[in-house]
Write an enzyme that holds these catalytic residues in place. Structure first.
Site, PDB file in Angstrom:
ATOM      1  N   TYR A  33       0.831  -1.203   0.000  1.00  0.00           N
ATOM      2  CA  TYR A  33       0.000   0.000   0.000  1.00  0.00           C
ATOM      3  C   TYR A  33       0.862   1.247   0.000  1.00  0.00           C
ATOM      4  O   TYR A  33       2.075   1.180   0.206  1.00  0.00           O
ATOM      5  CB  TYR A  33      -0.960  -0.009   1.192  1.00  0.00           C
ATOM      6  CG  TYR A  33      -0.336   0.271   2.546  1.00  0.00           C
ATOM      7  CD1 TYR A  33       0.472  -0.659   3.181  1.00  0.00           C
ATOM      8  CD2 TYR A  33      -0.550   1.491   3.182  1.00  0.00           C
ATOM      9  CE1 TYR A  33       1.038  -0.385   4.415  1.00  0.00           C
ATOM     10  CE2 TYR A  33       0.007   1.769   4.421  1.00  0.00           C
ATOM     11  CZ  TYR A  33       0.797   0.829   5.034  1.00  0.00           C
ATOM     12  OH  TYR A  33       1.360   1.111   6.255  1.00  0.00           O
ATOM     13  N   ARG A  52       8.415   4.078  -4.572  1.00  0.00           N
ATOM     14  CA  ARG A  52       8.398   3.069  -3.497  1.00  0.00           C
ATOM     15  C   ARG A  52       7.373   1.971  -3.796  1.00  0.00           C
ATOM     16  O   ARG A  52       7.614   0.789  -3.489  1.00  0.00           O
ATOM     17  CB  ARG A  52       8.117   3.706  -2.141  1.00  0.00           C
ATOM     18  CG  ARG A  52       8.240   2.675  -1.011  1.00  0.00           C
ATOM     19  CD  ARG A  52       8.141   3.290   0.357  1.00  0.00           C
ATOM     20  NE  ARG A  52       6.861   3.940   0.557  1.00  0.00           N
ATOM     21  CZ  ARG A  52       6.574   4.725   1.586  1.00  0.00           C
ATOM     22  NH1 ARG A  52       7.482   4.959   2.512  1.00  0.00           N
ATOM     23  NH2 ARG A  52       5.394   5.280   1.706  1.00  0.00           N
ATOM     24  N   LYS A 151       6.451  -2.126   2.000  1.00  0.00           N
ATOM     25  CA  LYS A 151       5.264  -1.532   2.628  1.00  0.00           C
ATOM     26  C   LYS A 151       4.068  -2.461   2.449  1.00  0.00           C
ATOM     27  O   LYS A 151       3.194  -2.232   1.601  1.00  0.00           O
ATOM     28  CB  LYS A 151       4.997  -0.141   2.039  1.00  0.00           C
ATOM     29  CG  LYS A 151       4.094   0.720   2.925  1.00  0.00           C
ATOM     30  CD  LYS A 151       4.140   2.166   2.490  1.00  0.00           C
ATOM     31  CE  LYS A 151       3.069   3.013   3.141  1.00  0.00           C
ATOM     32  NZ  LYS A 151       3.204   3.181   4.580  1.00  0.00           N
ATOM     33  N   GLU A 183      11.567   2.312  14.612  1.00  0.00           N
ATOM     34  CA  GLU A 183      10.700   3.385  14.098  1.00  0.00           C
ATOM     35  C   GLU A 183       9.407   3.366  14.887  1.00  0.00           C
ATOM     36  O   GLU A 183       9.234   2.567  15.809  1.00  0.00           O
ATOM     37  CB  GLU A 183      10.452   3.199  12.596  1.00  0.00           C
ATOM     38  CG  GLU A 183       9.817   1.867  12.264  1.00  0.00           C
ATOM     39  CD  GLU A 183       9.742   1.565  10.768  1.00  0.00           C
ATOM     40  OE1 GLU A 183       9.666   2.490   9.956  1.00  0.00           O
ATOM     41  OE2 GLU A 183       9.739   0.364  10.438  1.00  0.00           O
TER      42      GLU A 183
END
Ligand code: PLP
Length: 287
Positions: A33, A52, A151, A183
């Site tokens: 996504y 990306r 992702k 993160e």
């Protein structure tokens, strides 16, 4: 208001948009996504998101269902149809519907990818109240898989991390692995010491944030020092400032970590400045 959403080439009212129960996105979280922000009715950092997405798809041997230009055109059309001034576009591509459940990937020749996208209208996205008070975060172990640079839609643990933060009366969790911060649940994490911004280096351990890339570039251009290395929670608690970045929050000051105030316990000047620069620059390059 009923949104108009996009499913496999069609623009439909949201209640008419459906995906099969056999879709691998649903059964296997076999999908990727992107979240792209919209400011002044325009797409922010679009090139980074397009690049990306292609990388995530390639890493998972998944065919791209749309060309880069058509993707930008489709996003623009969703913004227009839904009259979005500020908000986000969520895009998901899955390995499609093979008509049954199996661990084996289907042949992409016979099972095309599924592509869906929808808008989220957030009128005060740039002026978010949270940016004025900052996030309070807790630290939790990083229990995600080892390819966080892709992702994927496997967001159960990050979602649990958000809930742990909420339960603790906080805004987010920062993941810790081998003693160092990786993160946030859905953002990249930074600390500030003097004029120096410290954030973990890119690897398979973290998502390569599109906002991160832009913010680090703007920080260097503004004569700030950038150091890419892991840092601990103790170091973060002792820093002058901390902040997180993501397409959905831009630059978000972090004012407390595990109950300890960072710096003054208020949003710091560097995070505030970087947020301003980011928003200014992004508005200039929005498409
Ligand atoms: N890290 C994780 C785990 C994320 O989920 C996200 C965004 O969703 C980010 C970092 C920030 O990435 P970006 O700046 O591209 O939104």
């Amino acid at each position: 208001m009923t949104r108009t959403v996009y499913v496999n080439g069609n623009y439909l009212p949201e209640h008419e948009a459906t995906v099969s129960i056999f879709d691998r996105g649903f059964l296997m979280a076999d999908g990727v996504y992107e979240v792209t922000s919209v400011l002044d009715g325009k797409l922010i950092d679009m090139e980074g998101h397009v690049i990306r997405l292609a990388r995530s798809l390639a890493e998972l041997d998944m065919a791209s269902p749309i060309s880069d230009d058509d993707l930008t055109g489709m996003f623009r059309e969703l913004v227009r149809l839904n009259d979005i001034d500020q908000g986000m576009i969520y895009l998901q591509v899955t390995r499609g519907n093979p008509g049954d459940r199996s661990f084996v990937f289907p042949d992409p020749e016979t099972t095309p990818s599924t592509i869906v996208a929808f808008t989220q209208n957030i009128p005060n996205l740039a002026d978010a109240p949270a940016a004025k008070t900052g996030f309070r975060v807790i630290s939790i172990p990083d229990l995600r898989w080892d390819r966080r640079d892709i992702k994927t839609t496997q967001l159960l643990y990050p979602s649990m991390g958000k809930m742990m933060a909420k339960k603790a009366g906080c805004d987010d969790s920062w993941f810790v692995e081998d003693g160092a911060v990786t993160e946030g649940t859905s953002n990249n994490a930074y600390i500030v010491k003097g004029n120096r911004i410290i954030t973990r280096q890119l690897s398979h351990d973290i998502l390569h944030g599109i906002t991160r890339a832009s913010v680090l570039r703007f920080a260097s251009e503004a004569q700030m020092e950038v150091e890419e290395r892991p840092f601990t929670i103790a170091e973060a608690q002792d820093a002058d400032e901390a902040f997180s970045t993501a397409a959905s929050i831009f630059v978000m000051p972090v004012v407390e970590i595990d109950g300890k105030p960072v710096g003054t316990g208020k949003p710091g000047p560097i995070a505030i400045r970087l947020r301003e620069i980011y928003l200014d620059e992004m508005r200039k390059t929005a498409v």
